[in-house]
Design a protein around this motif. Structure first.
Motif, PDB file in Angstrom:
ATOM      1  N   GLU A  12      87.242  -1.937 -94.872  1.00  0.00           N
ATOM      2  CA  GLU A  12      88.120  -1.751 -93.712  1.00  0.00           C
ATOM      3  C   GLU A  12      87.562  -0.699 -92.755  1.00  0.00           C
ATOM      4  O   GLU A  12      87.614  -0.865 -91.531  1.00  0.00           O
ATOM      5  N   ASP A  13      87.024   0.393 -93.301  1.00  0.00           N
ATOM      6  CA  ASP A  13      86.421   1.415 -92.438  1.00  0.00           C
ATOM      7  C   ASP A  13      85.220   0.848 -91.680  1.00  0.00           C
ATOM      8  O   ASP A  13      85.042   1.126 -90.487  1.00  0.00           O
ATOM      9  N   LEU A  14      84.399   0.070 -92.374  1.00  0.00           N
ATOM     10  CA  LEU A  14      83.226  -0.514 -91.724  1.00  0.00           C
ATOM     11  C   LEU A  14      83.639  -1.540 -90.679  1.00  0.00           C
ATOM     12  O   LEU A  14      83.008  -1.646 -89.610  1.00  0.00           O
ATOM     13  N   ASN A  15      84.705  -2.265 -90.952  1.00  0.00           N
ATOM     14  CA  ASN A  15      85.211  -3.231 -89.979  1.00  0.00           C
ATOM     15  C   ASN A  15      85.657  -2.531 -88.698  1.00  0.00           C
ATOM     16  O   ASN A  15      85.421  -3.020 -87.582  1.00  0.00           O
ATOM     17  N   LEU A  16      86.259  -1.376 -88.836  1.00  0.00           N
ATOM     18  CA  LEU A  16      86.680  -0.601 -87.670  1.00  0.00           C
ATOM     19  C   LEU A  16      85.471  -0.123 -86.871  1.00  0.00           C
ATOM     20  O   LEU A  16      85.459  -0.170 -85.633  1.00  0.00           O
ATOM     21  N   LYS A  17      84.408   0.323 -87.567  1.00  0.00           N
ATOM     22  CA  LYS A  17      83.186   0.747 -86.875  1.00  0.00           C
ATOM     23  C   LYS A  17      82.544  -0.414 -86.107  1.00  0.00           C
ATOM     24  O   LYS A  17      82.054  -0.236 -84.986  1.00  0.00           O
ATOM     25  N   ILE A  18      82.564  -1.580 -86.718  1.00  0.00           N
ATOM     26  CA  ILE A  18      81.964  -2.750 -86.063  1.00  0.00           C
ATOM     27  C   ILE A  18      82.720  -3.090 -84.790  1.00  0.00           C
ATOM     28  O   ILE A  18      82.113  -3.367 -83.743  1.00  0.00           O
ATOM     29  N   SER A  77      82.952  -3.197 -78.920  1.00  0.00           N
ATOM     30  CA  SER A  77      83.655  -2.812 -77.693  1.00  0.00           C
ATOM     31  C   SER A  77      82.779  -1.928 -76.822  1.00  0.00           C
ATOM     32  O   SER A  77      82.756  -2.063 -75.589  1.00  0.00           O
ATOM     33  N   ALA A  78      82.015  -1.019 -77.456  1.00  0.00           N
ATOM     34  CA  ALA A  78      81.136  -0.131 -76.695  1.00  0.00           C
ATOM     35  C   ALA A  78      80.043  -0.912 -75.977  1.00  0.00           C
ATOM     36  O   ALA A  78      79.667  -0.590 -74.844  1.00  0.00           O
ATOM     37  N   PHE A 103      80.207  -4.003 -74.845  1.00  0.00           N
ATOM     38  CA  PHE A 103      80.783  -4.693 -73.691  1.00  0.00           C
ATOM     39  C   PHE A 103      81.174  -3.710 -72.583  1.00  0.00           C
ATOM     40  O   PHE A 103      80.934  -3.953 -71.399  1.00  0.00           O
ATOM     41  N   ASN A 104      81.724  -2.590 -72.968  1.00  0.00           N
ATOM     42  CA  ASN A 104      82.210  -1.641 -71.965  1.00  0.00           C
ATOM     43  C   ASN A 104      81.072  -0.937 -71.234  1.00  0.00           C
ATOM     44  O   ASN A 104      81.165  -0.687 -70.029  1.00  0.00           O
ATOM     45  N   ARG A 105      80.002  -0.597 -71.982  1.00  0.00           N
ATOM     46  CA  ARG A 105      78.895   0.112 -71.335  1.00  0.00           C
ATOM     47  C   ARG A 105      77.929  -0.836 -70.636  1.00  0.00           C
ATOM     48  O   ARG A 105      76.990  -0.402 -69.976  1.00  0.00           O
ATOM     49  N   LYS A 106      78.138  -2.145 -70.809  1.00  0.00           N
ATOM     50  CA  LYS A 106      77.270  -3.140 -70.166  1.00  0.00           C
ATOM     51  C   LYS A 106      75.803  -2.905 -70.537  1.00  0.00           C
ATOM     52  O   LYS A 106      74.927  -2.881 -69.667  1.00  0.00           O
ATOM     53  N   LYS A 107      75.541  -2.739 -71.826  1.00  0.00           N
ATOM     54  CA  LYS A 107      74.157  -2.535 -72.294  1.00  0.00           C
ATOM     55  C   LYS A 107      73.440  -3.879 -72.333  1.00  0.00           C
ATOM     56  O   LYS A 107      73.190  -4.456 -73.378  1.00  0.00           O
ATOM     57  N   GLU A 108      73.118  -4.374 -71.162  1.00  0.00           N
ATOM     58  CA  GLU A 108      72.510  -5.694 -71.061  1.00  0.00           C
ATOM     59  C   GLU A 108      70.992  -5.595 -70.986  1.00  0.00           C
ATOM     60  O   GLU A 108      70.432  -4.615 -70.481  1.00  0.00           O
ATOM     61  N   LEU A 109      70.331  -6.624 -71.473  1.00  0.00           N
ATOM     62  CA  LEU A 109      68.893  -6.774 -71.347  1.00  0.00           C
ATOM     63  C   LEU A 109      68.585  -7.800 -70.257  1.00  0.00           C
ATOM     64  O   LEU A 109      69.430  -8.652 -69.950  1.00  0.00           O
ATOM     65  N   PRO A 110      67.386  -7.764 -69.677  1.00  0.00           N
ATOM     66  CA  PRO A 110      67.044  -8.725 -68.605  1.00  0.00           C
ATOM     67  C   PRO A 110      66.724 -10.112 -69.160  1.00  0.00           C
ATOM     68  O   PRO A 110      65.714 -10.732 -68.822  1.00  0.00           O
ATOM     69  N   THR A 111      67.591 -10.602 -70.047  1.00  0.00           N
ATOM     70  CA  THR A 111      67.419 -11.899 -70.683  1.00  0.00           C
ATOM     71  C   THR A 111      68.791 -12.543 -70.813  1.00  0.00           C
ATOM     72  O   THR A 111      69.770 -11.868 -71.142  1.00  0.00           O
ATOM     73  N   ALA A 112      68.847 -13.849 -70.568  1.00  0.00           N
ATOM     74  CA  ALA A 112      70.136 -14.535 -70.621  1.00  0.00           C
ATOM     75  C   ALA A 112      69.936 -16.001 -70.993  1.00  0.00           C
ATOM     76  O   ALA A 112      68.874 -16.587 -70.757  1.00  0.00           O
ATOM     77  N   THR A 132      76.180 -10.911 -83.585  1.00  0.00           N
ATOM     78  CA  THR A 132      76.803  -9.632 -83.932  1.00  0.00           C
ATOM     79  C   THR A 132      78.045  -9.349 -83.102  1.00  0.00           C
ATOM     80  O   THR A 132      78.815  -8.446 -83.439  1.00  0.00           O
ATOM     81  N   LEU A 133      78.234 -10.100 -82.015  1.00  0.00           N
ATOM     82  CA  LEU A 133      79.403  -9.897 -81.159  1.00  0.00           C
ATOM     83  C   LEU A 133      80.528 -10.869 -81.473  1.00  0.00           C
ATOM     84  O   LEU A 133      81.569 -10.842 -80.814  1.00  0.00           O
ATOM     85  N   GLN A 134      80.310 -11.727 -82.478  1.00  0.00           N
ATOM     86  CA  GLN A 134      81.373 -12.631 -82.891  1.00  0.00           C
ATOM     87  C   GLN A 134      82.472 -11.831 -83.581  1.00  0.00           C
ATOM     88  O   GLN A 134      82.209 -10.824 -84.229  1.00  0.00           O
ATOM     89  N   PRO A 135      83.720 -12.269 -83.473  1.00  0.00           N
ATOM     90  CA  PRO A 135      84.811 -11.560 -84.162  1.00  0.00           C
ATOM     91  C   PRO A 135      84.581 -11.528 -85.665  1.00  0.00           C
ATOM     92  O   PRO A 135      84.123 -12.501 -86.261  1.00  0.00           O
ATOM     93  N   VAL A 136      84.874 -10.394 -86.284  1.00  0.00           N
ATOM     94  CA  VAL A 136      84.697 -10.209 -87.719  1.00  0.00           C
ATOM     95  C   VAL A 136      86.063 -10.214 -88.381  1.00  0.00           C
ATOM     96  O   VAL A 136      86.949  -9.454 -87.992  1.00  0.00           O
ATOM     97  N   GLU A 137      86.218 -11.085 -89.381  1.00  0.00           N
ATOM     98  CA  GLU A 137      87.482 -11.189 -90.094  1.00  0.00           C
ATOM     99  C   GLU A 137      87.268 -10.781 -91.550  1.00  0.00           C
ATOM    100  O   GLU A 137      86.308 -11.189 -92.192  1.00  0.00           O
TER     101      GLU A 137
END
Length: 767
Positions: free
Chosen positions: A291-297, A302-303, A305-314, A738-743
């Motif tokens: 549960e703790d690791l799930n919270l970190k993930i 969220s970080a 998506f929020n910081r927009k850490k994008e690479l020049p690849t799409a 890695t950005l898929q929802p984790v259940e």
């Protein structure tokens, strides 16, 4: 070539092959080995627990311990359509290589053993030259043909016959596979890679407030306004990926603990490595960590998506396949280093880590990978030479001690005697000991036959076993973004090592420096030098075929490593562990180079030493049966490229043909055929022209995707009303795993991608 050496090697390898096949026929019936020998069936079960119930319901029966060959008939009766439906076109094309080998070398065996071998045996060259040391079987080879004999014209005719036969079979196979590829792609259900392209080297936004995502959206809405659908940016996710690996390990551990009874779950301590701290219930402890690791993930996602850490690849997706074809196969910008587009791999085929590599670094990474592969090849040349020396102990006993003493004398002359005193004493002891050991071996016929007939091939196979993963790592280092592309490149590098190191250096013998000096000083003598060296090495390649094929394929079907791991895990680690502990894909990068090496060996020795051909024919038949069984029951496809590696196979077989024909320019020169050597010269030219014709006629269907097929499939989708559902499914197909929802309550396997359409049973990809 001595009969005793060949018989010893054949006896050992046939005995091992029978043992492995008997063990497989018994072990495959045991319920506890379902996860080893029926992996694909278990993968398709809804839950691993169902497999466990089936194991418990099956009672022990003595008939399970009786060997049977029913699996051979089952594998042989499997049709090409069944393989295509079950495992895809890549697996079918791999099997077609064995079919090509069986067809080609069955014809070569009939001609070689039916015509050339009796022709060679009835000549008298070796009888007239008793001073030349030859094996008892060399009378069946071209060595026994007298100088300038008219019998050599039969060999020239057979060379032309084999070349034309190879052209015909290659052409028919290329045509057949091309038609299957076109039909496969035409019938394939819609998949996201059919509508998507990979865009790299996206220019940096001029405004700091804007993102790469905004640049992509503006560019494609401007230049592809009618068919642009959506895009997915690539993010750096190495930290998040490490969290997910730990998360999956903990989740598997909790599942395993829940399968145990309360009495079997011992309390554990919460301190470092369980060495100190209070005792707690392991399920509660690991669930809390989960549960703790799930919270970190979730926070890390969220970080990102929020910081927009994008690479020049799409990954950019379109509404139609036609637009994806146009975009992937055209230049998007005036600067060819910007907005670089290519076909998107399947989502399951993407190497997400390599997408983080800047596009401009790929060129230099490729150079580094090529240099690394070259250094590995050079490093293995002395090892190969040393191993091959074991195949001729008499020569080793005669020359090696004198060679070492000569080295010692040179060192004493060129340097101070005091400096080399201790080293010289050590070397003298080594020479004396080595001489005694070699003398003892040469005087012991049984030991000599085992070492000389069997050991070299076994040692060589052992030292080469670990190389394919190294070449795969180098291909990954080069920056290729798809796993399938990495495996094709790794297979090519490994084949180059086998062809240059095992075959060429094995035939020529000596050190790398002597070979380079010989070729650089007298390049015109290369064919003659090859012709003089090849016949004496045929015995080694026969034993290598026996070791890696006759015994190697049964060892492959036995899956000894996975079997041992499964037994140790279930018996000594966790008896409640699910039967299905791992699903593997067919390692093309490991198997293809060896098959192509033996095509090269078979073509080269088909006329020189026809006795080799029956051994090679059995190799292809046995490999065909074994891998049909493995594809049916064990290996699950990790990707599907639509048989895209066949052009690489075709090109390497063409190389083998050219090598054969160049060698026979030297063979006929050495044997004094005269004008016969000149008549061989047109053959390499004809081979290259044939390859150019095939490349012009068939290769474009593997390199590009045609507009005709894409438009027809787009029209079918529109007619069937599937477009809206397809567009909804495509939008998130290339979201980073890695950005898929984790259940916490769902145990998923990220390697198994679901189809866009629920009823789909086949997958397809482009180039």
């Amino acid at each position: 070539m001595e009969v005793s050496d060949l018989a010893t090697s054949a006896g050992i390898n046939i005995g091992l092959a029978i043992l492995f096949l008997v063990l497989y026929s018994v072990f495959r019936k045991l319920p506890g080995n379902r996860g080893v020998y029926n992996t694909r069936e278990m993968l398709r079960e809804s839950q691993c627990k169902e497999g466990k119930k089936q194991e418990e319901k099956q009672p022990f029966a003595l008939e399970n311990l009786v060997p049977s060959a029913g699996w051979v008939k089952q594998a042989w009766d499997l049709s090409d359509d069944d393989i295509l439906q079950s495992a895809g076109l890549d697996a079918l094309v791999f099997l077609r290589i064995f079919v090509f080998g069986m067809r080609l070398f069955s014809i070569c065996t009939l001609v070689g053993c039916g015509i050339l071998a009796p022709l060679n045996f009835n000549d008298t060259y070796l009888k007239d030259h008793p001073s030349e040391k030859n094996g008892s079987l060399d009378k069946l080879t071209i060595l026994n043909i007298s100088q300038g004999s008219s019998r050599l014209w039969f060999h020239l005719a057979v060379l032309y016959f084999i070349s034309i036969t190879a052209y015909t079979l290659l052409y028919l196979e290329y045509k057949n596979i091309t038609n299957k590829r076109l039909a496969y792609l035409m019938a394939a259900v819609p998949q996201p890679d059919q509508f998507s392209v990979l865009v790299r080297s996206i220019p940096k936004p001029g405004n700091e407030d804007e993102s790469y995502s905004k640049e992509v959206e503006d560019f494609f809405q401007r230049f592809h306004p009618l068919h642009y659908l959506s895009h997915q940016m690539v993010f750096p996710a190495s930290k998040l990926q490490s969290f997910l690996k730990e998360f999956n390990k903990l989740k598997d551990k909790v599942v395993s603990l829940k399968a145990k009874s309360p009495e079997e779950r011992r309390p554990c301590r919460v301190g470092f490595l369980g060495l100190y701290g209070p005792l707690v219930d392991p399920i509660e402890f690991y669930t809390s960590k989960l549960e703790d690791l799930n919270l970190k993930i979730r926070k890390e996602q969220s970080a990102i998506f929020n910081r927009k850490k994008e690479l020049p690849t799409a990954f950019v997706s379109f509404k139609t396949r036609w637009e994806a074809v146009v975009t992937a196969q055209t230049q998007q910008s005036q600067n060819p280093m910007l907005w670089v587009t290519e076909w998107a791999p399947e989502p399951r085929d993407v190497d997400w880590g390599n997408l983080e590599i800047p596009y401009e670094h790929h060129f230099f990474r490729g150079i580094v990978a090529a240099i690394g592969a070259g250094l590995i090849t050079i490093f293995y040349i002395p090892l190969t030479t040393l191993v091959l020396a074991l195949a001729n102990l008499d020569s080793l006993y005669k020359f090696l001690p004198h060679m070492l003493l000569e080295i010692l004398l040179k060192m004493l002359v060129n340097n101070s005697p005091a400096t080399w005193f201790f080293f010289s004493q050590f070397l003298c002891v080594c020479v004396f000991s080595l001489t005694n050991v070699l003398h003892a071996i040469c005087c012991s016929p049984g030991v000599k036959q085992v070492i000389q007939g069997y050991l070299p091939a076994l040692v060589l196979a052992g030292i080469l076993y670990g190389l394919p993963p190294v070449f795969l790592f180098l291909s990954k280092l080069a920056g290729y973004v798809s796993i399938s592309h990495q495996e094709r490149v790794a297979a090519g590098k490994f084949f180059h090592l086998l062809a240059g190191n095992v075959f060429l250096v094995g035939v020529l013998g000596g050190s790398l420096i002597s070979v380079i000096n010989k070729f650089s000083s007298e390049p015109r003598e290369i064919p003659r030098y090859l012709a003089e060296s090849m016949p004496s090495k045929a015995d080694f390649f026969i034993t290598y075929i026996l070791t890696t094929g006759w015994a190697g394929f049964p060892l492959e079907i036995l899956q000894s490593g996975v079997l041992a791991f499964n037994f140790m895990t279930r018996m000594y680690v966790d008896i409640h562990r699910p039967l299905l502990t791992g699903v593997y894909s067919l390692p093309y990068y490991r198997q293809l180079p060896h098959v192509l090496l033996f095509v090269m060996v078979g073509l080269t020795y088909s006329i020189i030493t026809p006795l080799l051909l029956p051994f090679l024919l059995v190799y292809f038949i046995l490999g065909y049966i074994v891998f049909r069984n493995q594809i049916l029951h064990v290996y699950e496809p990790a990707y599907e490229t639509g048989g895209q590696f066949w052009p690489h196979v075709h090109n390497r077989i063409i190389f083998c043909l050219v090598f054969l024909q160049v060698c026979f320019i030297g063979v006929f020169s050495v044997k004094g055929l005269g004008k016969g050597s000149l008549l061989v010269i047109p053959l390499p030219i004809l081979t290259l022209l044939f390859n150019a014709h095939c490349r012009r006629l068939f290769y474009p269907n593997f390199k590009q995707f045609n507009v005709e097929t894409t438009v027809k499939k787009d029209q079918d989708d529109e007619h069937n009303g599937l477009r809206e559902d397809l567009w909804a499914s495509i939008r998130n197909a290339y979201l980073h795993p890695t950005l898929q929802p984790v259940e916490l309550d769902i145990h998923e396997n990220s390697n198994n991608m679901e189809s866009l359409l629920p009823s789909s049973s086949k997958r397809a990809s482009k180039v």
